[in-house]
Design a protein around this motif. Sequence first.
Motif, PDB file in Angstrom:
ATOM      1  N   TYR A  20     -91.629 -24.194  59.868  1.00 14.43           N
ATOM      2  CA  TYR A  20     -92.815 -24.181  59.008  1.00 14.43           C
ATOM      3  C   TYR A  20     -93.975 -24.900  59.681  1.00 14.43           C
ATOM      4  CZ  TYR A  20     -90.363 -22.452  54.803  1.00 14.43           C
ATOM      5  OH  TYR A  20     -89.690 -21.698  53.883  1.00 14.43           O
ATOM      6  N   GLU A  21     -93.686 -26.002  60.330  1.00 13.24           N
ATOM      7  CA  GLU A  21     -94.737 -26.757  61.015  1.00 13.24           C
ATOM      8  C   GLU A  21     -95.236 -25.973  62.237  1.00 13.24           C
ATOM      9  OE1 GLU A  21     -95.489 -31.027  63.226  1.00 13.24           O
ATOM     10  OE2 GLU A  21     -93.578 -30.718  62.204  1.00 13.24           O
ATOM     11  N   ARG A  22     -94.324 -25.408  62.999  1.00  8.60           N
ATOM     12  CA  ARG A  22     -94.679 -24.698  64.230  1.00  8.60           C
ATOM     13  C   ARG A  22     -95.595 -23.501  63.954  1.00  8.60           C
ATOM     14  NH1 ARG A  22     -89.896 -23.431  65.862  1.00  8.60           N
ATOM     15  NH2 ARG A  22     -89.942 -21.215  65.477  1.00  8.60           N
ATOM     16  N   ILE A  23     -95.334 -22.779  62.861  1.00 11.54           N
ATOM     17  CA  ILE A  23     -96.139 -21.579  62.582  1.00 11.54           C
ATOM     18  C   ILE A  23     -97.373 -21.892  61.739  1.00 11.54           C
ATOM     19  CG2 ILE A  23     -94.155 -20.040  62.821  1.00 11.54           C
ATOM     20  CD1 ILE A  23     -94.178 -19.760  59.723  1.00 11.54           C
ATOM     21  N   GLY A  24     -97.558 -23.146  61.365  1.00 11.10           N
ATOM     22  CA  GLY A  24     -98.742 -23.518  60.611  1.00 11.10           C
ATOM     23  C   GLY A  24     -98.594 -23.375  59.108  1.00 11.10           C
ATOM     24  N   LEU A  25     -97.370 -23.242  58.650  1.00 11.12           N
ATOM     25  CA  LEU A  25     -97.137 -23.117  57.213  1.00 11.12           C
ATOM     26  C   LEU A  25     -97.313 -24.456  56.514  1.00 11.12           C
ATOM     27  CD1 LEU A  25     -96.475 -20.790  55.378  1.00 11.12           C
ATOM     28  CD2 LEU A  25     -94.066 -21.265  55.657  1.00 11.12           C
ATOM     29  N   ILE A  26     -97.021 -25.522  57.223  1.00 12.51           N
ATOM     30  CA  ILE A  26     -97.371 -26.864  56.760  1.00 12.51           C
ATOM     31  C   ILE A  26     -98.175 -27.514  57.890  1.00 12.51           C
ATOM     32  CG2 ILE A  26     -95.423 -27.171  55.175  1.00 12.51           C
ATOM     33  CD1 ILE A  26     -94.013 -28.840  57.269  1.00 12.51           C
ATOM     34  N   PRO A  27     -99.129 -28.363  57.533  1.00 14.17           N
ATOM     35  CA  PRO A  27     -99.920 -29.026  58.577  1.00 14.17           C
ATOM     36  C   PRO A  27     -99.024 -29.860  59.494  1.00 14.17           C
ATOM     37  CG  PRO A  27    -100.954 -29.295  56.427  1.00 14.17           C
ATOM     38  CD  PRO A  27     -99.593 -28.701  56.188  1.00 14.17           C
ATOM     39  N   ALA A  56     -91.260 -18.037  45.070  1.00 11.90           N
ATOM     40  CA  ALA A  56     -91.860 -17.026  44.202  1.00 11.90           C
ATOM     41  C   ALA A  56     -92.143 -15.731  44.955  1.00 11.90           C
ATOM     42  CB  ALA A  56     -93.155 -17.567  43.599  1.00 11.90           C
ATOM     43  N   GLY A  57     -91.859 -15.744  46.263  1.00 11.40           N
ATOM     44  CA  GLY A  57     -92.002 -14.523  47.043  1.00 11.40           C
ATOM     45  C   GLY A  57     -93.325 -14.346  47.756  1.00 11.40           C
ATOM     46  N   LEU A  58     -94.167 -15.380  47.787  1.00 12.08           N
ATOM     47  CA  LEU A  58     -95.428 -15.242  48.514  1.00 12.08           C
ATOM     48  C   LEU A  58     -95.152 -15.100  50.003  1.00 12.08           C
ATOM     49  CD1 LEU A  58     -96.444 -16.400  45.739  1.00 12.08           C
ATOM     50  CD2 LEU A  58     -98.342 -17.327  47.052  1.00 12.08           C
ATOM     51  N   PRO A  59     -95.859 -14.203  50.661  1.00 10.49           N
ATOM     52  CA  PRO A  59     -95.621 -13.967  52.092  1.00 10.49           C
ATOM     53  C   PRO A  59     -96.023 -15.163  52.962  1.00 10.49           C
ATOM     54  CG  PRO A  59     -96.933 -12.194  51.111  1.00 10.49           C
ATOM     55  CD  PRO A  59     -96.838 -13.282  50.099  1.00 10.49           C
ATOM     56  N   VAL A  60     -95.275 -15.363  54.025  1.00 11.46           N
ATOM     57  CA  VAL A  60     -95.550 -16.438  54.970  1.00 11.46           C
ATOM     58  C   VAL A  60     -96.983 -16.314  55.498  1.00 11.46           C
ATOM     59  CG1 VAL A  60     -94.965 -17.294  57.283  1.00 11.46           C
ATOM     60  CG2 VAL A  60     -93.147 -16.809  55.644  1.00 11.46           C
ATOM     61  N   GLU A  61     -97.392 -15.088  55.846  1.00 11.79           N
ATOM     62  CA  GLU A  61     -98.718 -14.879  56.422  1.00 11.79           C
ATOM     63  C   GLU A  61     -99.816 -15.341  55.475  1.00 11.79           C
ATOM     64  OE1 GLU A  61     -96.376 -12.491  56.042  1.00 11.79           O
ATOM     65  OE2 GLU A  61     -95.657 -12.339  58.104  1.00 11.79           O
ATOM     66  N   THR A  62     -99.653 -15.065  54.195  1.00 13.60           N
ATOM     67  CA  THR A  62    -100.642 -15.469  53.196  1.00 13.60           C
ATOM     68  C   THR A  62    -100.702 -16.987  53.093  1.00 13.60           C
ATOM     69  OG1 THR A  62    -100.289 -13.432  51.943  1.00 13.60           O
ATOM     70  CG2 THR A  62    -101.274 -15.280  50.759  1.00 13.60           C
ATOM     71  N   LEU A  63     -99.550 -17.614  53.127  1.00 16.24           N
ATOM     72  CA  LEU A  63     -99.515 -19.078  53.018  1.00 16.24           C
ATOM     73  C   LEU A  63    -100.089 -19.744  54.269  1.00 16.24           C
ATOM     74  CD1 LEU A  63     -96.093 -19.394  51.214  1.00 16.24           C
ATOM     75  CD2 LEU A  63     -98.359 -19.827  50.256  1.00 16.24           C
ATOM     76  N   ILE A  64     -99.854 -19.150  55.419  1.00 16.13           N
ATOM     77  CA  ILE A  64    -100.463 -19.678  56.650  1.00 16.13           C
ATOM     78  C   ILE A  64    -101.985 -19.592  56.535  1.00 16.13           C
ATOM     79  CG2 ILE A  64    -100.802 -19.244  59.123  1.00 16.13           C
ATOM     80  CD1 ILE A  64     -97.835 -18.361  59.207  1.00 16.13           C
ATOM     81  N   GLU A  65    -102.472 -18.466  56.036  1.00 17.31           N
ATOM     82  CA  GLU A  65    -103.922 -18.305  55.846  1.00 17.31           C
ATOM     83  C   GLU A  65    -104.455 -19.362  54.879  1.00 17.31           C
ATOM     84  OE1 GLU A  65    -107.138 -15.021  54.177  1.00 17.31           O
ATOM     85  OE2 GLU A  65    -105.064 -14.419  54.463  1.00 17.31           O
ATOM     86  N   TYR A  66    -103.716 -19.609  53.808  1.00 13.97           N
ATOM     87  CA  TYR A  66    -104.127 -20.624  52.834  1.00 13.97           C
ATOM     88  C   TYR A  66    -104.227 -22.002  53.491  1.00 13.97           C
ATOM     89  CZ  TYR A  66    -104.200 -23.679  48.803  1.00 13.97           C
ATOM     90  OH  TYR A  66    -104.542 -24.653  47.906  1.00 13.97           O
ATOM     91  N   VAL A  67    -103.222 -22.376  54.275  1.00 12.53           N
ATOM     92  CA  VAL A  67    -103.224 -23.678  54.943  1.00 12.53           C
ATOM     93  C   VAL A  67    -104.415 -23.779  55.899  1.00 12.53           C
ATOM     94  CG1 VAL A  67    -101.963 -25.198  56.530  1.00 12.53           C
ATOM     95  CG2 VAL A  67    -100.734 -24.039  54.694  1.00 12.53           C
ATOM     96  N   LYS A  68    -104.675 -22.710  56.655  1.00  9.19           N
ATOM     97  CA  LYS A  68    -105.820 -22.720  57.576  1.00  9.19           C
ATOM     98  C   LYS A  68    -107.125 -22.910  56.812  1.00  9.19           C
ATOM     99  CE  LYS A  68    -103.799 -19.986  61.296  1.00  9.19           C
ATOM    100  NZ  LYS A  68    -103.768 -18.684  61.973  1.00  9.19           N
ATOM    101  N   LEU A  69    -107.273 -22.194  55.709  1.00  8.09           N
ATOM    102  CA  LEU A  69    -108.481 -22.338  54.889  1.00  8.09           C
ATOM    103  C   LEU A  69    -108.608 -23.768  54.356  1.00  8.09           C
ATOM    104  CD1 LEU A  69    -108.401 -18.980  52.885  1.00  8.09           C
ATOM    105  CD2 LEU A  69    -110.091 -19.657  54.621  1.00  8.09           C
ATOM    106  N   PHE A  70    -107.494 -24.311  53.906  1.00 13.67           N
ATOM    107  CA  PHE A  70    -107.504 -25.679  53.384  1.00 13.67           C
ATOM    108  C   PHE A  70    -107.992 -26.655  54.453  1.00 13.67           C
ATOM    109  CE2 PHE A  70    -105.694 -29.835  52.614  1.00 13.67           C
ATOM    110  CZ  PHE A  70    -105.982 -30.045  51.277  1.00 13.67           C
ATOM    111  N   GLN A  71    -107.509 -26.461  55.651  1.00  8.81           N
ATOM    112  CA  GLN A  71    -107.872 -27.364  56.742  1.00  8.81           C
ATOM    113  C   GLN A  71    -109.344 -27.244  57.137  1.00  8.81           C
ATOM    114  OE1 GLN A  71    -104.712 -26.160  59.444  1.00  8.81           O
ATOM    115  NE2 GLN A  71    -103.520 -27.992  58.945  1.00  8.81           N
ATOM    116  N   LEU A  72    -109.981 -26.138  56.782  1.00  6.67           N
ATOM    117  CA  LEU A  72    -111.408 -25.970  57.066  1.00  6.67           C
ATOM    118  C   LEU A  72    -112.289 -26.720  56.071  1.00  6.67           C
ATOM    119  CD1 LEU A  72    -111.487 -22.211  58.104  1.00  6.67           C
ATOM    120  CD2 LEU A  72    -111.716 -24.221  59.600  1.00  6.67           C
ATOM    121  N   GLY A  73    -111.698 -27.188  54.987  1.00  6.71           N
ATOM    122  CA  GLY A  73    -112.441 -28.038  54.061  1.00  6.71           C
ATOM    123  C   GLY A  73    -112.991 -27.336  52.834  1.00  6.71           C
TER     124      GLY A  73
END
Length: 128
Positions: A20-27, A56-73
């Motif tokens: 999860y950390e390696r693929i950016g799913l968690i910071p 809940a079945g959310l795709p990994v790709e979507t969650l990675i995008e969410y984390v990236k957006l979060f990190q942008l502020g």
Amino acid sequence: MLIAEVSDKYDLSQDTLRYYERIGLIPRVNRNKSGLRDYTEEDCKWVEFIKCMRGAGLPVETLIEYVKLFQLGDATVAARKELLIGQRDQLLTRMEEMKRVLERLDDKIARYEQTIGAKEKALMAHDS
């Protein structure tokens, strides 16, 4: 908190946490002086969030995008909200589909119970 403790607390393997950390799913998790991952309370909140969303079945790709957006502020708050709304809508659709499947299964099981019950009654009447 060390990775073994986080693994036990959230019932995720250490390999999964590293992945999860390696693929950016968690910071990225900070390391202690020994070079071991040292999860903060904030890191654990991310692990819990991701585990919940994956459950809940959310795709990994979507969650990675969410984390990236979060990190942008804060500039991405609206985008994050829209992403989550889209996922919620998809989840509601899947829940409706699952409800229909559950109703169909219940109906099928009820028919089997009726069939089995009728056969048992017939056998009992025959044995009497």
